[in-house]
Design a protein around this motif. Sequence first.
Motif, short mmCIF file in Angstrom:
data_model
loop_
_atom_site.label_atom_id
_atom_site.label_comp_id
_atom_site.label_asym_id
_atom_site.label_seq_id
_atom_site.Cartn_x
_atom_site.Cartn_y
_atom_site.Cartn_z
N THR A 68 31.50 -29.56 -54.62
CA THR A 68 31.37 -29.21 -53.19
C THR A 68 30.74 -27.83 -53.10
OG1 THR A 68 33.39 -30.45 -52.69
CG2 THR A 68 32.59 -28.90 -51.02
N SER A 69 29.64 -27.73 -52.34
CA SER A 69 28.96 -26.46 -52.20
C SER A 69 28.07 -26.48 -50.98
CB SER A 69 28.13 -26.14 -53.46
OG SER A 69 27.54 -24.85 -53.36
N ALA A 70 27.73 -25.33 -50.51
CA ALA A 70 26.80 -25.18 -49.39
C ALA A 70 26.19 -23.79 -49.50
CB ALA A 70 27.51 -25.34 -48.05
N PRO A 71 24.94 -23.61 -49.10
CA PRO A 71 24.31 -22.29 -49.18
C PRO A 71 25.14 -21.22 -48.46
CG PRO A 71 22.67 -23.97 -48.69
CD PRO A 71 24.01 -24.63 -48.60
N GLY A 72 25.49 -20.15 -49.18
CA GLY A 72 26.25 -19.05 -48.62
C GLY A 72 27.74 -19.25 -48.58
N HIS A 73 28.26 -20.34 -49.10
CA HIS A 73 29.70 -20.61 -49.01
C HIS A 73 30.33 -20.90 -50.38
CE1 HIS A 73 28.32 -21.31 -44.88
NE2 HIS A 73 29.58 -21.02 -44.51
N GLY A 74 29.71 -20.50 -51.44
CA GLY A 74 30.31 -20.67 -52.75
C GLY A 74 30.27 -22.11 -53.24
N THR A 75 30.92 -22.33 -54.38
CA THR A 75 30.91 -23.64 -55.02
C THR A 75 32.31 -23.97 -55.52
OG1 THR A 75 28.61 -23.34 -55.72
CG2 THR A 75 29.90 -25.04 -56.86
N ALA A 76 32.71 -25.24 -55.35
CA ALA A 76 33.99 -25.72 -55.86
C ALA A 76 33.74 -26.97 -56.70
CB ALA A 76 34.94 -26.04 -54.71
N LEU A 77 34.21 -26.93 -57.93
CA LEU A 77 34.05 -28.06 -58.84
C LEU A 77 35.43 -28.54 -59.25
CD1 LEU A 77 31.49 -28.51 -61.65
CD2 LEU A 77 33.91 -28.76 -62.21
#
Length: 406
Positions: free
Chosen positions: A379-388
């Motif tokens: 899960t990720s979005a530009p400017g909002h970090g990443t969660a794996l």
Amino acid sequence: MNTAAPVPTPTTRALAWCLHLLVIGLLALAAGRAVTDVRPRAGVIVAASAVCGLVYAAGPVLPRVRRSRRAAALWLGLVGACWLTLLALSPDAVWVAFPLYFLQLHLLSRRAGPAAVAATAVAAIGGFAAHQDSFGPAMAIGPALGAAVAVAVVWGYEALYRESEHRRRLIEELTATRADLAAAQHTAGVLAERDRLAREIHDTLAQGLSSIQLLLRAAERALPQAPQNAARYVDQARQAAVDNLAEARRFVAALTPPTLEGTTLAGALDRLCTTTSSRHRLTARFRLTGEPAPLTTAQEVALLRIAQSALANTVRHAEATTADVTLGYPGDHVTLDIVDDGRGFDPDRLPAPDPEAGGFGLAAMRARAHSLGGTLTLTSAPGHGTALAARLPLTPPNRIQPEARP
């Protein structure tokens, strides 16, 4: 229509020699009886028997007769004409009809063969009756019974031969299928091993070399203003090289990763976070939730490699300041979550993997999880970090082969 004569086998060659000997023996019998019985035309009978024997002997040695059904039929017609001449001279020639039945059934087609046998039987019965100046049912029984036996024997042999050929083809097909299956299994094994090696190299050596490169760049930037910082970066790069050399040696020896020796998966992940924080501008924190449950070596290796690859991607691409690594045991699953506060990206617009630029990490992580019956979500979005998040069952399904130790 195929006009080639049947290819002889060892069995048919043996039967052919028996037939040759039978024909020559019966012709010699007719000639011998003509001489011993002092028949009126004994010389002519001997000459006719000799001519018939010569014509018959010419067939097996002529290449065209052996190769062409049409030439074989012509030769058989000449033999038949000689036999009819001999039959007109001597009643003893009637016995030659029996081997002629087998020749006709063997050399002629399935439709013409029985017709020729019937005509030969009628000629034999008629010729013998003419010599006896009378006709009785007993005269017809011998040639007719011989013809029936010949037809039954030849057709029975052909049926057995066809069945044998059918089984031979089945055995050949089975052998070929087994060979194809073995080749396919070998190819699948090679591809699986290549895929495993690619994941291991990406998650260990490639990530280690990338870390060394980043540390050396940092040391280069620190010179000459901050030589102490540069020395620290160089020392960390040297330590990273030592660690990767150990990984490479254990990888070649197919042993457990050194980071898992003498410790638990939680301890290895905690050490990974500490090492990452000390070498890069990233604060990596580890947290354990739930009661730890026993894991297989394949599961521990897979989760450790996923964490290594995820943190390496965070260092290289995310420009994050913090990353949280959480190992959890909710129920009958084990989970691994890596969350960073980096710049994020669009998961639907990932670049294609490239040998120069990389891009194999996410595919390798997903393959590791799937090989053990688990899942991997991003899960990720530009400017909002990443969660794996990686999720593995505590008991891998039996149909899934655990990944081999690196």
